[in-house]
Structure formats: C-alpha cells, structure tokens
Write a protein that holds these residues in place. Structure first.
Motif, PDB file in Angstrom:
ATOM      1  N   ILE A 194      -4.430 -16.659 -19.175  1.00 56.88           N
ATOM      2  CA  ILE A 194      -5.406 -16.040 -18.343  1.00 56.88           C
ATOM      3  C   ILE A 194      -5.835 -14.876 -18.928  1.00 56.88           C
ATOM      4  CG2 ILE A 194      -5.786 -15.328 -15.936  1.00 56.88           C
ATOM      5  CD1 ILE A 194      -3.798 -17.359 -15.190  1.00 56.88           C
ATOM      6  N   ALA A 195      -4.904 -13.891 -19.249  1.00 58.16           N
ATOM      7  CA  ALA A 195      -5.283 -12.664 -19.437  1.00 58.16           C
ATOM      8  C   ALA A 195      -4.789 -12.039 -21.008  1.00 58.16           C
ATOM      9  CB  ALA A 195      -4.371 -11.696 -18.564  1.00 58.16           C
ATOM     10  N   ASP A 196      -4.646 -12.996 -21.824  1.00 56.02           N
ATOM     11  CA  ASP A 196      -4.373 -12.540 -23.280  1.00 56.02           C
ATOM     12  C   ASP A 196      -3.005 -11.915 -23.345  1.00 56.02           C
ATOM     13  OD1 ASP A 196      -4.781 -13.063 -25.948  1.00 56.02           O
ATOM     14  OD2 ASP A 196      -6.635 -11.905 -26.018  1.00 56.02           O
ATOM     15  N   ARG A 197      -2.726 -11.221 -24.424  1.00 57.40           N
ATOM     16  CA  ARG A 197      -1.416 -10.811 -24.706  1.00 57.40           C
ATOM     17  C   ARG A 197      -0.934  -9.922 -23.612  1.00 57.40           C
ATOM     18  NH1 ARG A 197      -0.598  -8.414 -30.742  1.00 57.40           N
ATOM     19  NH2 ARG A 197      -1.494 -10.539 -31.013  1.00 57.40           N
ATOM     20  N   PRO A 198      -1.566  -9.157 -22.914  1.00 56.62           N
ATOM     21  CA  PRO A 198      -1.221  -8.283 -21.948  1.00 56.62           C
ATOM     22  C   PRO A 198      -0.494  -9.047 -20.909  1.00 56.62           C
ATOM     23  CG  PRO A 198      -3.317  -7.349 -22.530  1.00 56.62           C
ATOM     24  CD  PRO A 198      -3.266  -8.747 -23.336  1.00 56.62           C
ATOM     25  N   GLY A 199      -0.754 -10.117 -20.513  1.00 52.31           N
ATOM     26  CA  GLY A 199      -0.290 -10.866 -19.527  1.00 52.31           C
ATOM     27  C   GLY A 199       1.002 -11.394 -19.720  1.00 52.31           C
ATOM     28  N   LEU A 200       1.539 -11.630 -21.037  1.00 49.64           N
ATOM     29  CA  LEU A 200       2.518 -12.265 -21.306  1.00 49.64           C
ATOM     30  C   LEU A 200       3.832 -11.642 -20.733  1.00 49.64           C
ATOM     31  CD1 LEU A 200       3.959 -14.542 -23.119  1.00 49.64           C
ATOM     32  CD2 LEU A 200       3.880 -13.148 -25.009  1.00 49.64           C
ATOM     33  N   ALA A 201       4.180 -10.239 -21.077  1.00 44.56           N
ATOM     34  CA  ALA A 201       5.298  -9.560 -20.583  1.00 44.56           C
ATOM     35  C   ALA A 201       5.412  -9.874 -18.945  1.00 44.56           C
ATOM     36  CB  ALA A 201       5.422  -8.351 -20.942  1.00 44.56           C
ATOM     37  N   VAL A 202       4.245  -9.547 -18.200  1.00 48.03           N
ATOM     38  CA  VAL A 202       4.323  -9.676 -16.914  1.00 48.03           C
ATOM     39  C   VAL A 202       4.477 -10.984 -16.223  1.00 48.03           C
ATOM     40  CG1 VAL A 202       2.750  -9.294 -14.555  1.00 48.03           C
ATOM     41  CG2 VAL A 202       2.580  -7.652 -16.627  1.00 48.03           C
ATOM     42  N   GLY A 203       4.058 -11.894 -17.112  1.00 47.00           N
ATOM     43  CA  GLY A 203       4.212 -13.447 -16.605  1.00 47.00           C
ATOM     44  C   GLY A 203       5.629 -13.776 -16.833  1.00 47.00           C
ATOM     45  N   MET A 204       6.351 -13.269 -18.019  1.00 50.12           N
ATOM     46  CA  MET A 204       7.559 -13.876 -18.241  1.00 50.12           C
ATOM     47  C   MET A 204       8.550 -12.939 -17.273  1.00 50.12           C
ATOM     48  SD  MET A 204       8.192 -14.216 -22.409  1.00 50.12           S
ATOM     49  CE  MET A 204       9.641 -15.026 -22.252  1.00 50.12           C
ATOM     50  N   ILE A 205       8.290 -11.723 -17.192  1.00 41.07           N
ATOM     51  CA  ILE A 205       9.398 -11.238 -15.902  1.00 41.07           C
ATOM     52  C   ILE A 205       9.065 -11.697 -14.526  1.00 41.07           C
ATOM     53  CG2 ILE A 205       9.630  -8.985 -14.707  1.00 41.07           C
ATOM     54  CD1 ILE A 205       8.833  -7.543 -17.287  1.00 41.07           C
ATOM     55  N   GLY A 206       8.076 -12.127 -14.259  1.00 37.90           N
ATOM     56  CA  GLY A 206       7.726 -13.003 -12.832  1.00 37.90           C
ATOM     57  C   GLY A 206       8.499 -14.156 -12.972  1.00 37.90           C
ATOM     58  N   GLY A 207       8.340 -14.773 -14.071  1.00 34.86           N
ATOM     59  CA  GLY A 207       9.176 -16.138 -14.114  1.00 34.86           C
ATOM     60  C   GLY A 207      10.687 -15.919 -14.069  1.00 34.86           C
ATOM     61  N   SER A 208      11.284 -14.851 -14.583  1.00 32.54           N
ATOM     62  CA  SER A 208      12.493 -14.528 -14.492  1.00 32.54           C
ATOM     63  C   SER A 208      13.191 -14.333 -13.207  1.00 32.54           C
ATOM     64  CB  SER A 208      12.793 -13.338 -15.371  1.00 32.54           C
ATOM     65  OG  SER A 208      14.326 -12.948 -15.239  1.00 32.54           O
ATOM     66  N   VAL A 209      11.997 -13.549 -12.247  1.00 35.55           N
ATOM     67  CA  VAL A 209      12.282 -13.090 -10.810  1.00 35.55           C
ATOM     68  C   VAL A 209      12.324 -14.559 -10.019  1.00 35.55           C
ATOM     69  CG1 VAL A 209      11.254 -12.114  -8.828  1.00 35.55           C
ATOM     70  CG2 VAL A 209      11.240 -10.860 -11.072  1.00 35.55           C
ATOM     71  N   MET A 226      -0.250 -15.623 -10.815  1.00 35.84           N
ATOM     72  CA  MET A 226      -0.368 -14.179  -9.983  1.00 35.84           C
ATOM     73  C   MET A 226      -0.334 -13.221 -11.266  1.00 35.84           C
ATOM     74  SD  MET A 226       2.126 -12.745  -7.218  1.00 35.84           S
ATOM     75  CE  MET A 226       1.779 -11.091  -6.668  1.00 35.84           C
ATOM     76  N   ALA A 227       0.405 -13.204 -12.415  1.00 33.90           N
ATOM     77  CA  ALA A 227       0.543 -12.203 -13.272  1.00 33.90           C
ATOM     78  C   ALA A 227      -0.683 -12.336 -14.193  1.00 33.90           C
ATOM     79  CB  ALA A 227       1.825 -12.633 -14.169  1.00 33.90           C
ATOM     80  N   GLY A 228      -1.309 -13.428 -14.193  1.00 38.10           N
ATOM     81  CA  GLY A 228      -2.349 -13.402 -15.274  1.00 38.10           C
ATOM     82  C   GLY A 228      -3.810 -12.857 -14.522  1.00 38.10           C
ATOM     83  N   TYR A 229      -3.728 -13.158 -13.085  1.00 39.89           N
ATOM     84  CA  TYR A 229      -5.094 -12.476 -12.348  1.00 39.89           C
ATOM     85  C   TYR A 229      -4.696 -10.977 -12.137  1.00 39.89           C
ATOM     86  CZ  TYR A 229      -6.877 -17.091 -12.205  1.00 39.89           C
ATOM     87  OH  TYR A 229      -7.630 -18.587 -12.926  1.00 39.89           O
TER      88      TYR A 229
END
Length: 464
Positions: A194-209, A226-229
C-alpha cells in the motif's frame, strides 16, 4: 516493436512463469521482440535494465503483487493480473501499445493519462495488497512448518520439550523462528504494497502487536491494511521543510505510525480481533461430520474453479491462516488435497481416455501429473483453457469430493505446501491418500464422459 513484461503471482511458483511464456509466445507470433522479468519464488530473474526500459515501445505488467513502478515513468504501460496474461496475452500487447504514458504522480502534465493508469494499476486493490503479504509470508510458513514436522518426526509430539535435543532445536527454528515471524511478515508486506517502503516497519510492528494479543491471522490483515493507509495519510498530509524531509521515512513515519497502529490495537482493535480469531479457531477445531464436509466441499470447489486465481488463493490464504506452531490443520490438509486433484485427475484422464485428447495434450498429461503430486494446481490450466465448459466442472467436482473427504477423515497437515514431499507431515495419511485418489478418479471419469473424441471434434470443425 520492443515489448517488455513483468510477471508476478502471489506464490511465485507456476502462474508467474506460465504468464511469461504466454506473453513471449504472443509477442513472437506478432514478430515483436520481448523480454520478460519474472518475480517468482526464487527471486527476480531476467531483470529489466534502465536502458531496456528506455528503449521499449510498451510494457505489460501481469502482476498480483507489488513491484517497483518508478522505473516505468513515462512509458506506455498496461497492468493486469497474471490470469489475464494467460487468457488474452495477444490482446494485452495490443492494449499496451495504445496505452497512455504511466505517471507516478511526480509529473502532473497529463492528468488524464495518470488517472487511467492509476485506475488500471489499482484495479485489484485490497486483493493485490493481501496477496503481496501472503507471497512474502509463504516461505516463512513453509520453512517453519517443515522444521516443526521434522521435530515431530525425530522426537515425537513431546520430544521437542526436552531442552538441548535436536527435536527442540528444530521446534525453535520452526515454531519461534518461521511461525513466529509469519504474522509480522504478512502485516508488513501488506503495508508495503500500500505505502511502499515506509509502510514496512509500521506494518511489521503492528503484526508483532497482533501476535502479542493473540489476534492471529485476522489481526495481521487488519494491522497491515491499517499501517499501510496510516502511512499513506502521513506521507500526504505531513509536510516538513525541505531540509527536514529526510527524517520522514526514518523517524516521523516509523515512530508515529507504529504508535498509532500499536496503541489502536492495544486499546481498541485487539480485543475484538483476538476474540474473533479464537472463536474461528475453536469453531474449526470442533467441526466434524456434515459441517466439516460442507467446509471441505467449499474449499475444494474454490481451489479448482480458477486454478491459482483469486478464489484459489483466497482458499489457500484461509488454509495457511489456520496453521499454528506445533498443531496440524484439517483445513490446510483439505486445501492441499483439493489443489492436487485437478492436474492429477486430468493426467489420469489422458492415460485412460486417450481418444479424447490430442497427442500434445497426452504429452502435457505427464507434466500435469508431476505438477499435481507437487501441489501445483496450475498444471490443469492448459486443459481448462482448451475446453473450459467440460473440464472446469469436472475438476471442481473431484476437488470438492476430495476436500469433503479430507475433512470427514480429519486428516491434518502442519505445512502449507509440498504435495507428496511433505506427506510425512500428514496425520491420518492413509485416508488422506484415499481422499485424493477418489477425487482424482471422479475428475478423470467426468472428463472422459463429457469430452468428445478428438476425431469427432475435428470433423465438426471441418464441417463448419
């Protein structure tokens, strides 16, 4: 004419390469030069260079996952799913030659062309984002699942509890390692799509939560989207001075994006998502008898209907979501068994009903058998494309029977792929094999009954 193409399917196993072959054949028939970049399970092969892109007359993207797009700025381009490339490869090349120039949005001189290209690229929307996450997740699940199965094979179902043993180490690799990363990877690469490289860390941390609060597969999907958008919104609305723009991707987005997604899960989303995930797993675990048969039937029909397309991948993603470290899944077993049936059934039909198939189709039957026992459903596509009215209902019937029987027999599977090569990870293997055999025979018999002899078909065509 110089045509370039990129193909990429969610699993990167069969559709990626079949689409590439179809496009290359169509281009050669038109007398065009073509080069195809495949982004499959082994990585990027035949990668397009900047010089080749600059010299290309048009570009065809047959993709169900995210690929780097900035390099195609200003080129005529059409974007479709891999299934479209298999069915209408010649038309796609013609469309690409007439397509508007692609724009990433940095050049707004041609707003109409940008809008048309953006609509084409985003046509698959959430499905493409989900499948991008699934495609990156699968290697972790496969590696983790096989390590867990080896742990059971060596130490039994309690051997991994003994510290310092090989079985315990294998369980650590598979359970804590592969399966432990499954949810963050899924969420991270949905956000990346959804958001390209900037979304990766946010998405992975969200998945960890999501993992911490036991929200599971459902939580990963919610966290990824959610992280992507959230990141997309931050990129759009947070404007910093030029001398501070460099801190956006390394400080502002990961920190504030992670806080927004993580705290939303802890305070709002996590509880309901975890409750739904637990209820779904309890429901599936408790299924037996007629309800299990119905679920298996539906899974089988979905696996065979489009042979690697959206319905097939939806059923596959559902199956992988039911895998838990150290526990076999009846749903995953039904998914794999049903997915093996279409090519195996068609291969059997070419052996038994030889007069119903051309020499080329009988030869393809040998390949279909190898693909089928390896759980590559796409091996049935050439037969279905040649005679969809008779073939597709036949393989759906066989796969549906297999899915239902697998669930009734309560066969379970602890890995998400591999076919006969991972049968050591199947519980109740004998009846599992029976379910695959029965479904394959059903499909073969129906194909043999419905198809007309080759000579009759050729006579009808000549008369027309």
């Amino acid at each position: 004419m110089k045509i370039l193409a990129v193909t990429s399917c969610p699993t990167g196993i069969a559709h990626t390469y079949m689409a590439a072959e179809a496009l290359e054949q169509a281009a050669q028939e038109k007398g065009y030069k073509i080069k195809t970049e495949t982004r499959g399970s082994v990585g990027v092969e035949n990668e397009l260079t900047a010089e080749e892109i600059a010299a290309a007359d048009a570009i065809v993207l047959a993709i169900d996952t995210a690929v780097p797009m900035e390099r195609f700025e200003g080129k005529k381009l059409v974007t479709v799913g891999v299934a479209d490339a298999l069915q209408k490869s010649s038309e796609l090349i013609d469309q690409a030659l007439k397509a508007p120039a692609y724009s990433t949005g940095r050049n707004t001189d041609n707003k109409e062309a940008d809008l048309k290209t953006k609509q084409s690229t985003e046509r698959k929307g959430p499905y493409k984002h989900l499948m991008n996450g699934v495609s990156f997740m699968i290697p972790f699940v496969v590696a983790g699942g096989i390590a867990i199965a080896l742990s059971f094979l060596i130490g039994g179902y309690i051997g991994f509890q003994e510290e310092g043993t090989l079985a315990a180490y294998l369980m650590g690799i598979g359970g804590t390692g592969g399966f432990g990363l499954m949810i963050p990877i899924l969420a991270g690469y949905i956000a990346y799509s959804i958001a390209d490289r900037p979304g990766l860390a946010v998405g992975m941390i969200g998945g960890s939560v999501a993992t911490q609060i036991n929200a599971g597969f459902l939580g990963a999907i919610i966290a990824g989207f959610m992280a992507g958008y959230v990141v997309e919104a931050m990129k759009k609305y947070i404007k910093l001075p030029k001398n501070l723009q460099g801190i956006m991707p390394v400080l502002i987005i990961p920190v504030f994006g992670s806080l927004i997604v993580g705290l939303s899960f802890f305070y709002i989303i996590g509880g309901p998502a975890a409750a739904i995930n637990t209820a779904m797993n309890d429901f599936l675990t408790g299924m037996e008898g007629s309800s299990a048969a119905v679920l298996g039937l539906i899974i089988g029909l979905m696996m065979a209907f489009d042979m690697g397309g959206p319905l097939n991948k939806a059923a596959y993603a559902f199956g992988t979501g039911t895998l838990v470290a150290g526990t076999g899944s009846a749903v995953m077993a039904a998914v794999m068994a049903a997915g093996m049936v279409p090519p195996i059934g068609l291969a059997l039909a070419t052996f038994v009903f030889k007069n119903k198939f051309t020499a080329a189709e009988r030869e393809s039957g040998k390949s279909a058998l190898v693909l089928g026992i390896s759980f590559i459903t796409e091996g049935a596509i050439p037969f279905a494309a040649a005679d969809p009215v008779r073939v597709i209902p036949s393989i759906m019937a066989g796969a549906g029977v297999t899915g239902a029987l697998s669930m009734i027999f309560n066969a379970t599977l602890s890995v998400p792929h591999g076919g006969i090569f991972v049968f050591f990870a199947v519980e109740n293997l004998g009846m599992y094999l029976v379910s695959i055999l029965v479904g394959s025979l059903v499909s073969a018999a129906l194909v043999g009954f419905l198809k007309k002899p080759v000579e009759t078909v050729q006579s009808l065509k000549a008369a027309q």
